[in-house]
Motif scaffolding. Structure first.
Motif, PDB file in Angstrom:
ATOM      1  N   GLY A  65      17.038  -4.867  57.732  1.00  0.00           N
ATOM      2  CA  GLY A  65      18.200  -5.107  56.777  1.00  0.00           C
ATOM      3  C   GLY A  65      18.252  -6.288  57.184  1.00  0.00           C
ATOM      4  O   GLY A  65      19.452  -6.795  56.851  1.00  0.00           O
ATOM      5  N   LEU A  66      18.407  -6.367  58.311  1.00  0.00           N
ATOM      6  CA  LEU A  66      18.415  -7.807  59.150  1.00  0.00           C
ATOM      7  C   LEU A  66      17.752  -8.491  59.146  1.00  0.00           C
ATOM      8  O   LEU A  66      16.610  -8.824  59.941  1.00  0.00           O
ATOM      9  CB  LEU A  66      19.806  -7.697  60.238  1.00  0.00           C
ATOM     10  CG  LEU A  66      21.275  -6.699  60.311  1.00  0.00           C
ATOM     11  CD1 LEU A  66      21.684  -5.949  62.000  1.00  0.00           C
ATOM     12  CD2 LEU A  66      22.026  -7.114  59.323  1.00  0.00           C
ATOM     13  N   LYS A  67      18.062  -9.898  59.242  1.00  0.00           N
ATOM     14  CA  LYS A  67      17.346 -11.430  59.313  1.00  0.00           C
ATOM     15  C   LYS A  67      17.941 -12.033  60.658  1.00  0.00           C
ATOM     16  O   LYS A  67      19.181 -12.109  61.118  1.00  0.00           O
ATOM     17  CB  LYS A  67      17.519 -12.429  57.999  1.00  0.00           C
ATOM     18  CG  LYS A  67      16.517 -13.490  57.952  1.00  0.00           C
ATOM     19  CD  LYS A  67      16.872 -14.526  57.639  1.00  0.00           C
ATOM     20  CE  LYS A  67      15.931 -15.985  57.462  1.00  0.00           C
ATOM     21  NZ  LYS A  67      15.836 -16.665  55.850  1.00  0.00           N
ATOM     22  N   PRO A  68      16.899 -12.339  61.674  1.00  0.00           N
ATOM     23  CA  PRO A  68      17.329 -12.965  62.485  1.00  0.00           C
ATOM     24  C   PRO A  68      17.880 -14.251  62.287  1.00  0.00           C
ATOM     25  O   PRO A  68      17.447 -15.351  62.091  1.00  0.00           O
ATOM     26  CB  PRO A  68      15.475 -13.186  63.679  1.00  0.00           C
ATOM     27  CG  PRO A  68      15.112 -12.134  62.380  1.00  0.00           C
ATOM     28  CD  PRO A  68      15.202 -12.374  61.683  1.00  0.00           C
ATOM     29  N   ASN A  69      19.105 -14.662  62.902  1.00  0.00           N
ATOM     30  CA  ASN A  69      19.504 -15.395  62.804  1.00  0.00           C
ATOM     31  C   ASN A  69      19.400 -16.439  64.260  1.00  0.00           C
ATOM     32  O   ASN A  69      18.276 -15.919  65.335  1.00  0.00           O
ATOM     33  CB  ASN A  69      21.258 -15.444  63.064  1.00  0.00           C
ATOM     34  CG  ASN A  69      21.823 -15.034  64.060  1.00  0.00           C
ATOM     35  OD1 ASN A  69      21.066 -15.039  65.107  1.00  0.00           O
ATOM     36  ND2 ASN A  69      22.677 -14.790  64.077  1.00  0.00           N
ATOM     37  N   VAL A  70      19.849 -17.894  64.251  1.00  0.00           N
ATOM     38  CA  VAL A  70      18.980 -19.361  65.378  1.00  0.00           C
ATOM     39  C   VAL A  70      18.943 -18.602  66.336  1.00  0.00           C
ATOM     40  O   VAL A  70      18.915 -19.061  67.824  1.00  0.00           O
ATOM     41  CB  VAL A  70      19.454 -20.603  65.152  1.00  0.00           C
ATOM     42  CG1 VAL A  70      21.271 -20.207  64.533  1.00  0.00           C
ATOM     43  CG2 VAL A  70      18.754 -21.253  65.185  1.00  0.00           C
ATOM     44  N   VAL A  71      20.754 -17.821  66.500  1.00  0.00           N
ATOM     45  CA  VAL A  71      21.243 -17.277  67.806  1.00  0.00           C
ATOM     46  C   VAL A  71      20.374 -16.306  68.635  1.00  0.00           C
ATOM     47  O   VAL A  71      19.828 -16.643  69.786  1.00  0.00           O
ATOM     48  CB  VAL A  71      22.607 -16.592  67.592  1.00  0.00           C
ATOM     49  CG1 VAL A  71      23.237 -15.764  69.141  1.00  0.00           C
ATOM     50  CG2 VAL A  71      23.405 -17.658  66.948  1.00  0.00           C
ATOM     51  N   CYS A  72      19.522 -15.563  68.104  1.00  0.00           N
ATOM     52  CA  CYS A  72      18.307 -14.319  68.269  1.00  0.00           C
ATOM     53  C   CYS A  72      17.898 -14.681  68.584  1.00  0.00           C
ATOM     54  O   CYS A  72      16.816 -14.415  69.736  1.00  0.00           O
ATOM     55  CB  CYS A  72      18.028 -13.108  67.415  1.00  0.00           C
ATOM     56  SG  CYS A  72      20.127 -11.963  66.088  1.00  0.00           S
ATOM     57  N   TYR A  73      16.525 -15.985  68.166  1.00  0.00           N
ATOM     58  CA  TYR A  73      16.023 -16.553  68.583  1.00  0.00           C
ATOM     59  C   TYR A  73      16.144 -17.665  69.577  1.00  0.00           C
ATOM     60  O   TYR A  73      15.112 -17.231  70.417  1.00  0.00           O
ATOM     61  CB  TYR A  73      15.683 -17.618  67.167  1.00  0.00           C
ATOM     62  CG  TYR A  73      14.054 -17.017  65.878  1.00  0.00           C
ATOM     63  CD1 TYR A  73      12.886 -16.328  66.339  1.00  0.00           C
ATOM     64  CD2 TYR A  73      14.873 -16.346  64.771  1.00  0.00           C
ATOM     65  CE1 TYR A  73      12.290 -15.851  65.200  1.00  0.00           C
ATOM     66  CE2 TYR A  73      14.198 -15.992  63.951  1.00  0.00           C
ATOM     67  CZ  TYR A  73      13.105 -16.168  64.239  1.00  0.00           C
ATOM     68  OH  TYR A  73      12.318 -15.297  63.213  1.00  0.00           O
ATOM     69  N   ASN A  74      17.194 -18.228  69.689  1.00  0.00           N
ATOM     70  CA  ASN A  74      17.473 -19.263  70.940  1.00  0.00           C
ATOM     71  C   ASN A  74      17.768 -18.212  71.842  1.00  0.00           C
ATOM     72  O   ASN A  74      17.244 -18.702  73.150  1.00  0.00           O
ATOM     73  CB  ASN A  74      18.868 -19.425  70.644  1.00  0.00           C
ATOM     74  CG  ASN A  74      19.026 -20.675  69.784  1.00  0.00           C
ATOM     75  OD1 ASN A  74      18.215 -21.488  69.601  1.00  0.00           O
ATOM     76  ND2 ASN A  74      19.964 -21.711  69.252  1.00  0.00           N
ATOM     77  N   THR A  75      18.387 -16.787  71.655  1.00  0.00           N
ATOM     78  CA  THR A  75      18.791 -16.011  73.187  1.00  0.00           C
ATOM     79  C   THR A  75      16.869 -15.936  73.830  1.00  0.00           C
ATOM     80  O   THR A  75      16.473 -15.708  74.968  1.00  0.00           O
ATOM     81  CB  THR A  75      18.691 -14.801  72.671  1.00  0.00           C
ATOM     82  OG1 THR A  75      20.207 -15.379  72.071  1.00  0.00           O
ATOM     83  CG2 THR A  75      19.403 -13.976  73.934  1.00  0.00           C
ATOM     84  N   VAL A  76      16.180 -15.460  72.714  1.00  0.00           N
ATOM     85  CA  VAL A  76      14.890 -15.624  73.663  1.00  0.00           C
ATOM     86  C   VAL A  76      13.705 -16.371  74.076  1.00  0.00           C
ATOM     87  O   VAL A  76      13.154 -16.837  74.749  1.00  0.00           O
ATOM     88  CB  VAL A  76      13.942 -14.384  71.854  1.00  0.00           C
ATOM     89  CG1 VAL A  76      12.182 -14.116  72.093  1.00  0.00           C
ATOM     90  CG2 VAL A  76      15.061 -12.905  71.752  1.00  0.00           C
ATOM     91  N   LEU A  77      14.019 -17.891  73.182  1.00  0.00           N
ATOM     92  CA  LEU A  77      13.795 -18.835  73.367  1.00  0.00           C
ATOM     93  C   LEU A  77      13.961 -19.382  75.142  1.00  0.00           C
ATOM     94  O   LEU A  77      13.084 -19.747  75.364  1.00  0.00           O
ATOM     95  CB  LEU A  77      13.638 -19.530  72.324  1.00  0.00           C
ATOM     96  CG  LEU A  77      13.147 -21.747  72.745  1.00  0.00           C
ATOM     97  CD1 LEU A  77      12.019 -21.330  72.225  1.00  0.00           C
ATOM     98  CD2 LEU A  77      13.639 -22.212  71.281  1.00  0.00           C
ATOM     99  N   LYS A  78      15.253 -18.601  75.018  1.00  0.00           N
ATOM    100  CA  LYS A  78      15.497 -19.106  76.914  1.00  0.00           C
ATOM    101  C   LYS A  78      15.004 -18.421  77.781  1.00  0.00           C
ATOM    102  O   LYS A  78      15.181 -18.997  78.607  1.00  0.00           O
ATOM    103  CB  LYS A  78      16.926 -19.279  76.773  1.00  0.00           C
ATOM    104  CG  LYS A  78      18.015 -20.222  78.191  1.00  0.00           C
ATOM    105  CD  LYS A  78      19.473 -19.204  78.110  1.00  0.00           C
ATOM    106  CE  LYS A  78      19.794 -20.555  79.069  1.00  0.00           C
ATOM    107  NZ  LYS A  78      21.961 -20.192  79.178  1.00  0.00           N
ATOM    108  N   GLY A  79      15.063 -17.322  77.363  1.00  0.00           N
ATOM    109  CA  GLY A  79      14.309 -16.514  78.347  1.00  0.00           C
ATOM    110  C   GLY A  79      12.641 -16.985  78.574  1.00  0.00           C
ATOM    111  O   GLY A  79      12.656 -16.530  79.638  1.00  0.00           O
TER     112      GLY A  79
END
Length: 646
Positions: free
Chosen positions: A318-332
């Motif tokens: 029930g949660l839509k990933p926000n830009v913070v979540c995506y940025n974290t994985v992108l950085k990794g």
């Protein structure tokens, strides 16, 4: 798998409601400082009084306190407490605290808490905590009860000026005066204690809350839990969590976010499972912030597949990933140089309508610069504007650093100069990177010119900036210019640090200017900067080249720091220098001094001496010493072959 234990959202109403308790916000309500309008509003009636107070506020806001005071005097008995409160607040805003205190003490009508509140706040802003406590006593003498937000302001000032011990004393002083404190006041002190890393003191205060007639709430427990997490005391955290349940103060989402953050930062992902299970027991559902924390911790541990899986499963919770979540994985992914997967993730962000932000682009810019793909960086900067993102100083500085690493110094200078026209002012780091690039390219004249421009633009150089230039000059043997730069540091309000002195002293030593090096050493010590092993080694090497062993011994004997004095590196530097000069006999004498001075020789010490003996043709003596040392375990046997004396 971690992802399998992440619970779906709890359906509202699916669990019986917990016993009502004061909301977390209620305990900190006293923490909010009343606004100027509220501070003058307590009491008074009638439209005439309202018009007078409005006039006083208007005049004081315009800086015309004298006219406001005359208007108040002219009103005579018609002036109510609201008007007087407005005048007191006006004096305080104008910085006229003495006038405000005199008026508050002499108000001819019955004052209220808001008469004194601006005075207390003004005194605390200036660090006058003792005077603020005196004002509370004056209030009591006039039959006017203080309010909890006054105590909050005083406690907050005590935390700022004297640390938590000062705030504890103030808390006890307020209690001794009979002040009615609330849990929010105590929570302020609890937070201050934990922020300063004294969690045992925080636990003591938590236990002492009933003494102040206060009951610990979830905010109180969360403050101490955070302190325990910072101290890495997980067993104590678990005990306090059990206590919260036992005293019917159930943990909330803030509690669990604190715990998850601690566990993820320390790589304790097995414990994360346990905490997630506890959340559902207490009716809490992981929020977007918690998922971002978990993903960040997993990425830092290098488990990018798991992080990606959690990201993809978030919508099912029930949660839509926000830009913070995506940025974290992108950085990794970028850190692991998995560019194809990073591109797929960017594509997913587009398809799922998650807008890219400045952080997204900065991650990509950094990745391209680290890999020397400067052409793609330029394209990326153009794309940023198309996505409504404006390159910031971090973006530009990263690109400048990329240019310098690739040797494109002129391009870096052009970008630095164009930053201001793009609405982004270069900072000290931006300039320092280009200066370092110019020095690496041997362009000292251009570096001097850029340094002058930097100062003219109002960008103050820091020790790193100066040290970059000093290091370049010393490497080039331009020690006199390095000394001038050392003087310029003080002119520009920048004190030379250990690195500054160390670099120049080393440069002077290598240039054979040992007396100047010793003078600078004294200057450094007189300024309260303690020399390290590197500095003493530099001077010792320079002195040994001149054969001034007695001066070295004198210097070593004057070293106050026992750790440095017993450091073998220091003595090895001298032994090495003597052996290179074919003065092994003097090196052996210095070795004897080393042992007598309480410094244990290490393998390098023996290696230098044996090599010195061998280089002077004393192969048999070197072999005998080496054999004895090997038999005692002081040296490894393979060194015999290494020295070529077998």
């Amino acid at each position: 798998m971690l992802t399998s234990s992440l619970p779906p959202p709890t359906i509202p109403g699916s669990k019986p409601a917990a016993k009502p308790r004061p909301a977390a916000a209620a305990s900190v309500s006293s923490a909010s400082t009343a606004s100027a309008d509220v501070a003058v509003a307590g009491g008074g009636s009638g439209s005439g009084s309202g018009r007078l107070s409005a006039l006083i506020r208007s005049l004081c806001s315009a800086g015309r306190t004298a006219e406001a005071a005359r208007a108040l005097d002219s009103a005579g008995d018609a002036a109510g407490v609201v008007a007087y409160n407005a005048m007191v607040a006006g004096y305080c805003r104008a910085g006229q605290l003495s006038a405000a205190r005199r008026l508050a003490a002499a108000v001819p009508v019955t004052p209220n808490a808001y008469t004194y509140f601006p005075v207390v706040r003004g005194l605390c802003a200036r660090g006058g905590i003792a005077d603020a406590l005196t004002v509370l006593e004056e209030m009591s003498l006039r039959g006017c009860a203080p309010i909890p937000s006054m105590y909050h302001v005083i406690l907050q000032a005590a935390c700022r000026s004297g640390g938590f011990r000062s705030s504890l004393r103030v808390l006890e002083a307020l209690h001794a005066k009979g002040c009615t404190l609330d849990t929010g006041n105590c929570n302020l002190v609890l937070n201050a204690i934990c922020e300063q890393g004294c969690v045992d003191e925080a636990v003591k205060l938590l236990r002492k809350l009933p003494f102040f007639h206060c009951e610990a709430d979830v905010v109180s427990y969360n403050a101490v839990l955070k302190g325990l997490c910072m101290a890495k005391r997980w067993e104590d955290v678990e005990e306090l969590m059990d206590e919260m349940v036992r005293v019917d103060c159930p943990p909330n989402i803030v509690t669990f976010n604190t715990l998850i953050g601690y566990l993820c930062r320390n790589g304790l992902f097995e414990r994360v499972h346990e905490v997630l299970a506890q959340m559902s027991e207490h009716g809490c559902t992981p929020d977007i912030r918690m998922y971002a924390t978990i993903i960040d911790g997993i990425c830092k541990e290098g488990h990018l597949e798991v992080a990606n899986e959690i990201l993809s499963r978030m919508p099912s919770y029930g949660l839509k990933p926000n830009v913070v979540c995506y940025n974290t994985v992108l950085k990794g992914l970028c850190s692991a140089e998995r560019w194809e997967e990073a591109e797929e993730l960017l594509s997913e962000m587009f398809h799922k309508d998650c807008p890219l932000d400045d952080v997204t682009f900065n991650i990509l810019v950094d990745f391209f610069c680290q890999n020397g793909l400067v052409d793609r960086v330029i394209e990326l900067l153009e794309q940023m504007l198309g996505h409504g993102c404006v390159p910031d100083v971090i973006t530009y500085t990263t690109v400048i650093n990329g240019f310098c690493k690739e040797g494109l110094i002129d391009e870096a200078i052009m970008l630095l100069k164009s930053m201001s026209s793009c609405g982004c002012k270069p900072n000290t780091v931006s300039y320092t990177i280009v200066l370092k690039g110019l020095c690496s390219a041997g362009r000292w004249v251009d570096a001097e010119e850029l340094m002058s421009q930097m100062i003219q633009q109002g960008c103050v150089p820091n020790p790193v900036t100066f040290n970059t230039l000093i290091n370049f000059l010393c490497k080039k043997g331009l020690v006199e210019q390095a000394i001038e730069l050392l003087k310029q540091m003080l002119v520009n309000g920048c004190s030379p640090d250990l690195i500054s002195y160390s670099t120049v002293i080393d440069g002077l030593g290598k240039a054979g200017k040992t007396e100047e090096a010793l003078e600078l050493l004294n200057v450094m010590v007189n300024k309260g900067i303690s020399p390290n092993t590197i500095i003493y080694s530099s001077i010792a090497c320079a002195l040994s080249k001149e054969g001034r062993i007695n001066k070295i011994i004198q210097m070593f004997d004057n070293i106050e720091d026992a750790t440095i004095r017993s450091n073998a590196v220091l003595y090895n530097a001298v032994i090495s220098s003597l052996c290179k000069r074919w003065e092994t006999d003097r090196a052996i004498d210095f070795f004897a001094y080393m042992v007598s001075n309480g410094c244990m020789p290490n393998e390098m010490t023996y290696t230098l001496l044996i090599k010195g003996l061998a280089s002077e043709g004393l192969v048999k003596e070197a072999q005998e010493v080496l054999s004895k040392l090997c038999s005692r375990g002081a040296l490894r046997k393979h060194l015999m072959r290494h020295f070529g004396i077998v």
